[in-house]
Design a protein around this motif. Structure first.
Motif, PDB file in Angstrom:
ATOM      1  N   THR A 239      59.457  27.114  61.245  1.00 55.75           N
ATOM      2  CA  THR A 239      58.258  26.304  61.011  1.00 55.75           C
ATOM      3  C   THR A 239      57.236  26.547  62.115  1.00 55.75           C
ATOM      4  N   PHE A 240      57.729  26.744  63.342  1.00 53.62           N
ATOM      5  CA  PHE A 240      56.805  26.995  64.445  1.00 53.62           C
ATOM      6  C   PHE A 240      56.170  28.374  64.324  1.00 53.62           C
ATOM      7  N   GLU A 241      56.987  29.360  63.917  1.00 49.96           N
ATOM      8  CA  GLU A 241      56.459  30.719  63.746  1.00 49.96           C
ATOM      9  C   GLU A 241      55.349  30.749  62.705  1.00 49.96           C
ATOM     10  N   ILE A 242      55.644  30.146  61.555  1.00 46.93           N
ATOM     11  CA  ILE A 242      54.663  30.164  60.471  1.00 46.93           C
ATOM     12  C   ILE A 242      53.375  29.477  60.920  1.00 46.93           C
ATOM     13  N   SER A 243      53.535  28.317  61.583  1.00 45.77           N
ATOM     14  CA  SER A 243      52.357  27.541  61.982  1.00 45.77           C
ATOM     15  C   SER A 243      51.494  28.306  62.968  1.00 45.77           C
ATOM     16  N   THR A 244      52.144  28.916  63.942  1.00 44.98           N
ATOM     17  CA  THR A 244      51.375  29.651  64.945  1.00 44.98           C
ATOM     18  C   THR A 244      50.575  30.772  64.287  1.00 44.98           C
ATOM     19  N   ALA A 245      51.250  31.521  63.415  1.00 45.54           N
ATOM     20  CA  ALA A 245      50.578  32.633  62.748  1.00 45.54           C
ATOM     21  C   ALA A 245      49.411  32.128  61.908  1.00 45.54           C
ATOM     22  N   PHE A 246      49.650  31.065  61.177  1.00 42.07           N
ATOM     23  CA  PHE A 246      48.618  30.508  60.301  1.00 42.07           C
ATOM     24  C   PHE A 246      47.394  30.069  61.115  1.00 42.07           C
ATOM     25  N   ASN A 247      47.668  29.315  62.188  1.00 48.88           N
ATOM     26  CA  ASN A 247      46.566  28.759  62.965  1.00 48.88           C
ATOM     27  C   ASN A 247      45.744  29.841  63.667  1.00 48.88           C
ATOM     28  N   GLU A 248      46.414  30.931  64.029  1.00 51.47           N
ATOM     29  CA  GLU A 248      45.672  32.025  64.630  1.00 51.47           C
ATOM     30  C   GLU A 248      44.637  32.573  63.662  1.00 51.47           C
ATOM     31  N   THR A 249      45.008  32.629  62.391  1.00 48.84           N
ATOM     32  CA  THR A 249      44.103  33.188  61.391  1.00 48.84           C
ATOM     33  C   THR A 249      43.038  32.183  60.942  1.00 48.84           C
ATOM     34  N   TYR A 250      43.461  30.949  60.666  1.00 42.18           N
ATOM     35  CA  TYR A 250      42.558  30.060  59.948  1.00 42.18           C
ATOM     36  C   TYR A 250      41.929  28.949  60.783  1.00 42.18           C
ATOM     37  N   PHE A 251      42.569  28.573  61.885  1.00 41.71           N
ATOM     38  CA  PHE A 251      42.101  27.389  62.593  1.00 41.71           C
ATOM     39  C   PHE A 251      40.954  27.714  63.540  1.00 41.71           C
ATOM     40  N   ASP A 252      39.904  26.898  63.473  1.00 44.39           N
ATOM     41  CA  ASP A 252      38.768  27.054  64.369  1.00 44.39           C
ATOM     42  C   ASP A 252      38.408  25.657  64.865  1.00 44.39           C
ATOM     43  N   GLU A 253      38.604  25.454  66.146  1.00 47.75           N
ATOM     44  CA  GLU A 253      38.453  24.119  66.715  1.00 47.75           C
ATOM     45  C   GLU A 253      37.070  23.528  66.462  1.00 47.75           C
ATOM     46  N   ASP A 254      36.063  24.407  66.395  1.00 43.01           N
ATOM     47  CA  ASP A 254      34.696  23.917  66.273  1.00 43.01           C
ATOM     48  C   ASP A 254      34.288  23.626  64.839  1.00 43.01           C
ATOM     49  N   ASP A 255      35.106  24.066  63.895  1.00 47.30           N
ATOM     50  CA  ASP A 255      34.761  23.844  62.492  1.00 47.30           C
ATOM     51  C   ASP A 255      35.598  22.673  61.980  1.00 47.30           C
ATOM     52  N   PHE A 257      36.042  21.472  59.172  1.00 42.51           N
ATOM     53  CA  PHE A 257      36.778  21.616  57.927  1.00 42.51           C
ATOM     54  C   PHE A 257      37.645  22.877  57.879  1.00 42.51           C
ATOM     55  N   SER A 258      37.891  23.465  59.044  1.00 39.84           N
ATOM     56  CA  SER A 258      38.851  24.563  59.058  1.00 39.84           C
ATOM     57  C   SER A 258      40.259  23.983  58.962  1.00 39.84           C
ATOM     58  N   GLU A 259      41.212  24.843  58.588  1.00 37.47           N
ATOM     59  CA  GLU A 259      42.543  24.320  58.297  1.00 37.47           C
ATOM     60  C   GLU A 259      43.504  24.534  59.459  1.00 37.47           C
ATOM     61  N   ILE A 260      44.357  23.548  59.603  1.00 34.74           N
ATOM     62  CA  ILE A 260      45.357  23.638  60.660  1.00 34.74           C
ATOM     63  C   ILE A 260      46.729  23.364  60.051  1.00 34.74           C
ATOM     64  N   MET A 261      47.727  24.134  60.516  1.00 30.95           N
ATOM     65  CA  MET A 261      49.090  23.907  60.021  1.00 30.95           C
ATOM     66  C   MET A 261      49.914  23.274  61.136  1.00 30.95           C
ATOM     67  N   ILE A 262      50.637  22.202  60.792  1.00 27.52           N
ATOM     68  CA  ILE A 262      51.421  21.495  61.800  1.00 27.52           C
ATOM     69  C   ILE A 262      52.885  21.462  61.365  1.00 27.52           C
ATOM     70  N   PRO A 263      53.783  21.952  62.236  1.00 30.59           N
ATOM     71  CA  PRO A 263      55.203  21.877  61.874  1.00 30.59           C
ATOM     72  C   PRO A 263      55.714  20.427  61.964  1.00 30.59           C
ATOM     73  N   LEU A 264      56.761  20.160  61.203  1.00 31.53           N
ATOM     74  CA  LEU A 264      57.329  18.811  61.137  1.00 31.53           C
ATOM     75  C   LEU A 264      57.559  18.203  62.504  1.00 31.53           C
ATOM     76  N   ARG A 265      58.147  18.982  63.382  1.00 32.89           N
ATOM     77  CA  ARG A 265      58.585  18.403  64.648  1.00 32.89           C
ATOM     78  C   ARG A 265      57.432  17.875  65.503  1.00 32.89           C
ATOM     79  N   THR A 266      56.252  18.453  65.384  1.00 28.32           N
ATOM     80  CA  THR A 266      55.156  17.982  66.226  1.00 28.32           C
ATOM     81  C   THR A 266      54.257  16.980  65.516  1.00 28.32           C
TER      82      THR A 266
END
Lengths: 421, 245, 390
Positions: A239-255, A257-266
């Motif tokens: 879950t952490f691997e997938i989230s990190t990879a996803f956030n690198e591609t899609y997450f933009d702190e300044d936007d 409405f950009s998307e962020i993936m959060i693993p269960l544990r956090t």
């Protein structure tokens, strides 16, 4: 030699029955307790995943900031494309869009005037595409009356709400909410069934509606509050691997409405909950196995007295002490393995029973904000299959080894005297 | 240059010390101007959301303070939604549910159709003179228009806002800006009129912005496309039966 | 004489006996420790709830229902004179409750506003922070709610409400203090301010919604008010702990079962193994019942010695638990268990200790006695020859 010893064990009931009974019950208890304890944390993760967190969760940046309030107006858009991309990027993860919304449930009388009203929490989940959500939310089992929705416009409501507002199956109720843009949303739904999850946070006021209905109801075409991702089985590292990879591609702190993936544990307090639970479980299981080992060690010791006479005779007829000692140990290994297999099997049967039919520990969590089942279940894990060998074989053999040392202290000269009396 | 400065200074002093008109009188004049026995209007409401803006069209029938009826015409999603206000009761009709629901309790506090106006605000349209006593506190220029500045204090116990500050166009006698305050003096809502129009001999707002100060956002715009005063509205308009028609 | 013999017999068996005794002593220990935790939890949690909110019982204005936000607006009434006397004596406090709205991050959120006398010392709520020297309206909120809303101490929050006539008002109120509590009923979605401030804000002088009283026995009836006793107010908690206690009793039932099994096995073995001894004793003139007594006593002695052994390591350990408590971490209430502090302090009453001792002794006596019935049928002649009479 083993064949000979096995025959002895089978034919002489006193030499096998009690040791096996004791070791098997000890092993059974160990397996049961272990599975029961594993049930706690697996359940915590499972309950949380299915109702709240998924194994991973995708939300918008803005939504994430207010995540406790579940602001669906800040939800995800273009969800179908998103899921398609995700499914090709992570083929073994199942993606499920959800919409959570608050609303008012209004039951009309014959004239259409309000008869009773209550606040509800709506769960917009995909009920019709496949049976994924059915299984995940365990809807068949949660159903207390009526049937699951089979077509659009049908909903499930919690038994508690139904009782409170005096709603019956097939009643048409009006749900009032506001759309993604704040307009008033109002629509009629037919109650096809009542549900009871045994999860207080849900049972107080949940309604389950197909996501396509919710989308047209809340003006959220192709949108969702959250997309939950489920691995075939929960795997934290992944879950952490997938989230990190996803956030690198899609997450933009300044936007916002950009998307962020959060693993269960956090998510939320999961980190704390899981860590504390695991800590307590580990120490409890450790203590339990220690005590169980003592018991079975003792049962190994008993072998010494049980076979006192026999050993005397065998020494008298000239068997070497070492040979007798070894045969005693082999015998206890045989007994240990046999008893452990028996005990583990019975333990597993009970564990599976407890896994499928949990024990209801009551419904007294009114104030609870946490989603935790009122039904406690065991969880059989691979470890359940071998954990019994620690007390069952190792401890009992050690017991036999210690008591067997007595053989070397026996004086051959006295043997006949002992036998005479 | 020096002369000019002195001139401005003198002008300023005269303005400050000039006798101010009686506030209550002004209030009455506003009421007379704004208040019609009944009216029918078509308007647009533009809600500025965090993601996008939405325009709604509605037609309203109003009679005095107590009775009003409105119907949403657009967008298609909201078309057919109707609201009826009779004294202190509010009903809403929704065509997709074909239900009439009375808005009460908790729901009154919610925003109306996502705007900065709550259902509660809808309920409170009384003639100013009935509720407030006014004091003129000065004059100010608002949006290039000379205005009297009024301070209104509630004279009845159940006025929703304890005080208001109102900027009144000296010529047209319409309130161009209004600030609504709580009892403790906190600003709660503002209304600004950005455009006015003359209809049937009276000045009336054309475009205005409502803003709930406590909420984040750009406020709600309101544009009146068409308005008729003192027309006959059949009694049946203000009935619950009309909601379903 | 029998006692001495029995004692020598079991001590003579060495390691085996000591293991049995140790396991038995663990049973005592586990039962007392576990039960102690639950009693401690119940005590802790009810004490916390009493200290923080419910005091010795409460009067509720008749239309007050904590689970129904719709009726909240109308749930207030003048305080009965008798209760007013108690309040001035400091033996009761009035709490006024009203719905209100706050705007965290500019979004509307409905909350519950509670007014309480800042000078009260009946409940532990840190109400002293509600008086402000600079004339601000101060409020206190629970840490869980504060986290949820991203509010910090010293922040101002916008509060909007309507008075009894429906007049709007709003103010920035200062978060004077964020308190930590384990009692969710004083923190969930609510903000506390000074009672006189709230009464003024709502234009409801002298009115209240609930009135906690100090005296548990005080039960006078007042029209318009309902008395809720401790049993009612603590019902959820009592039920919760009851189910937990039952759940955990499985643990020591298992443990006791193991110990019993071990003793039972020992008894059967020693009776089988010591036929000749029995024969000899009979030949020497000891009656069968005496022998049965002796063997039973041997079993029971395990349990008695276990008490001693359990006491040796148990008392210091239990004392230690009582001192340090069971650490649950700072977020214990995340488990949704009201009244759980960051550590749980067990309570061991004499009833619990005595009850446990009797339970174990009786069980062990029974299982020690059962195998000895064989002795009753034993013929001395068979026994001497090492045979079991069939």
């Amino acid at each position: 030699m083993f064949k000979f010893l096995a025959k002895g064990l089978l034919r002489d009931r006193t030499r096998s029955f009690f040791p096996i009974l004791i070791i098997a019950s000890g092993v059974m208890l160990t397996v049961l307790v272990y599975s029961w304890m594993s049930g706690f944390s697996v359940m915590l993760i499972y309950e949380s995943a299915r109702f709240k967190t998924g194994h991973v969760k995708i939300v918008t940046n803005a939504y994430n900031e207010l995540i406790d309030q579940k602001p669906y107006d800040l939800g995800l858009m273009n969800v179908d494309d998103k899921i398609e991309t995700l499914s090709s990027e992570y083929p073994d993860v199942h993606w499920q869009p959800r919409i959570y919304f608050g609303g008012l449930l209004d039951l009309p009388d014959e004239k259409g005037e309000t008869l009773s009203q209550g606040e509800v929490i709506g769960f917009g989940v995909d009920l019709f595409t496949d049976s994924f959500e059915h299984d995940l939310l365990n809807l068949e089992e949660a159903l207390t009356a009526g049937s699951l929705p089979t077509k659009n416009g049908e909903i499930l409501i919690s038994q508690e709400i139904a009782d409170k507002l005096d709603i019956n199956i097939h009643d048409v109720v009006t749900i009032i909410g506001s759309t993604m843009y704040g307009s008033m949303a109002m629509d009629n739904f037919t109650v096809s069934g009542m549900i009871l999850f045994g999860v207080q946070a849900m049972d107080r006021g949940a309604i389950i509606v197909d996501i396509s209905d919710v989308r047209s109801f809340l003006d959220m075409e192709n949108s969702a509050s959250e997309i939950l991702g489920f691995l075939p089985t929960y795997n934290e590292t992944k879950t952490f691997e997938i989230s990190t990879a996803f956030n690198e591609t899609y997450f933009d702190e300044d936007d916002e409405f950009s998307e962020i993936m959060i693993p269960l544990r956090t998510q939320g307090q999961m980190e704390y909950l899981i860590a504390t639970l695991e800590g307590y479980m580990t120490s409890f299981i450790f203590v339990f196995i220690f005590i169980m080992s003592l018991v079975l060690w003792n049962s190994g010791l008993m072998k010494g007295i049980r076979l006192y006479g026999e050993v005397g005779v065998r020494l008298a007829i000239g068997e070497s002490k070492g040979h007798i000692y070894r045969s005693l140990i082999y015998e206890s290994i045989l007994i240990g393995i046999a008893a452990t297999i028996i005990g583990t099997s019975i333990g597993l049967v009970f564990s599976y029973l407890l896994q499928y039919h949990g024990i209801n520990i009551g419904s007294m969590m009114k104030d609870s904000q946490m989603i935790m089942g009122a039904t406690m279940r065991a969880q059989v894990t691979p470890v359940s299959y071998y954990i019994g060998f620690i007390p069952g074989v190792i401890a009992s053999v050690i017991g036999a080894m210690i008591s067997g040392v007595g053989i070397y202290r026996r004086n051959t000269a006295q043997l006949f005297k002992e036998l005479e009396t | 240059m020096k002369k000019l400065l002195i001139f401005i200074l003198i002008l300023f002093c005269t303005l400050v010390f000039a006798e101010l008109p009686d506030g209550n009188k002004l209030l009455k004049q506003i009421d007379e101007n704004m208040y019609a026995k009944n009216m029918i209007s078509t308007s647009q409401m533009i809600v500025h959301g965090r993601r996008s803006s939405r325009t709604m069209k509605l037609r309203s029938w109003t009679e005095g303070d107590d009775r009003s009826f409105s119907e949403y015409l657009a967008p298609p999603r909201d078309a057919g939604t109707k609201m009826l206000k009779l004294k202190d009761k509010l009903w809403i009709y929704n065509p997709s549910a074909d239900r009439i629901i009375q808005i009460s309790g908790h729901m009154l506090r919610q925003s109306m159709m996502g705007s900065d106006i709550s259902y509660e605000d809808m309920m409170e349209e009384n003639e100013l003179t009935e509720v407030y006593s006014a004091v003129t506190t000065g004059e100010e220029i608002f949006n290039d228009v000379n205005c009297w500045k009024l301070e209104l204090t509630a004279i009845v116990e159940d006025a929703p806002y304890h005080t208001k500050k109102v900027w009144i166009d000296k010529e047209k006698l319409i309130p161009l800006k209004e600030e609504r305050y709580g009892k403790s003096g906190k600003l709660l809502k503002t209304t600004e009129i950005l455009e006015v129009m003359k209809i049937e001999g009276r000045w009336y707002p054309k475009r205005m912005i409502f803003k709930d100060i406590l909420k984040k956002g750009k406020g709600t715009e309101f544009i009146i496309d068409d308005i008729q005063f003192d027309v006959n509205i059949p009694e049946s308009r203000f009935s619950k039966a009309a909601l379903r028609k | 004489m029998i006692f001495k013999l029995a004692y020598k017999n079991i001590i003579g068996a060495g390691l085996r006996t000591w293991l049995n005794i140790f396991i038995l002593s663990l049973s005592y220990f586990a039962i007392i420790a576990l039960q102690g935790f639950f009693v401690g939890w119940q005590d802790d949690a009810s004490r916390e709830m009493k200290n923080w909110y419910i005091a010795g019982g409460q009067y509720w204005q008749e239309s007050y229902d904590p689970y129904d936000p719709y009726t909240l607006e109308d749930s207030h009434g003048p305080i009965p004179e008798e209760l007013q006397k108690l309040i001035s004596k400091g033996e009761a406090i009035s709490i006024l409750i009203s719905p209100a709205t706050i705007y965290p991050e500019g979004r509307m959120r409905n909350i519950v506003l509670k007014g309480i006398d800042p000078k009260q010392d009946l409940i532990e709520l840190p109400t002293k922070y509600l008086t402000d020297p600079n004339g601000e309206i101060n409020c206190i909120i629970g840490s869980g709610f504060a986290d949820n809303m991203n509010i910090k101490e010293g922040d101002f929050i916008v509060l909007r409400w309507r008075d009894k006539n429906g007049v709007y008002d709003a103010r920035d109120i200062k978060v004077a203090h964020i308190f930590f509590t384990t009692v969710i009923s004083v923190e969930n979605n609510q903000i506390w301010i000074a009672l006189d401030a709230l009464q003024e804000m709502l234009n409801l002088p002298g009115e209240a919604t609930i009135i906690p009283v100090k005296d548990e026995l005080y039960k006078m009836e007042f029209s318009g008010w309902q008395h809720k006793d401790l049993a009612f107010l603590l019902l959820d908690l009592t039920n919760l702990i009851k189910t937990k206690t039952i759940g955990s009793s499985i643990m020591y039932v298992l443990l006791l079962f193991l110990a019993v099994l071990a003793i039972f096995d020992t008894q059967i073995l020693s009776i089988f193994h010591r036929r000749k001894e029995m024969g000899t004793l009979m030949a020497l003139g000891m009656t069968r019942s005496k022998i049965i007594q002796m063997f039973t006593l041997e079993g029971v002695l395990h349990a008695v010695l276990a008490i001693l052994m359990g006491a040796v390591y148990g008392i210091p350990l239990l004392n230690h638990f009582q001192k340090v408590g069971m650490q649950l971490g700072a977020n214990a209430k995340e488990w949704g268990l009201s009244g759980l502090d960051d550590a749980l302090y067990p309570v061991y009453g004499w009833k619990l200790v005595l009850g446990t001792v009797i339970l174990v002794l009786v069980t062990i006596t029974i299982v020690s006695f059962l195998p000895t019935r064989k002795i009753a049928k034993l013929k001395p002649t068979d026994a001497l020859r090492g045979k079991m009479t069939k």
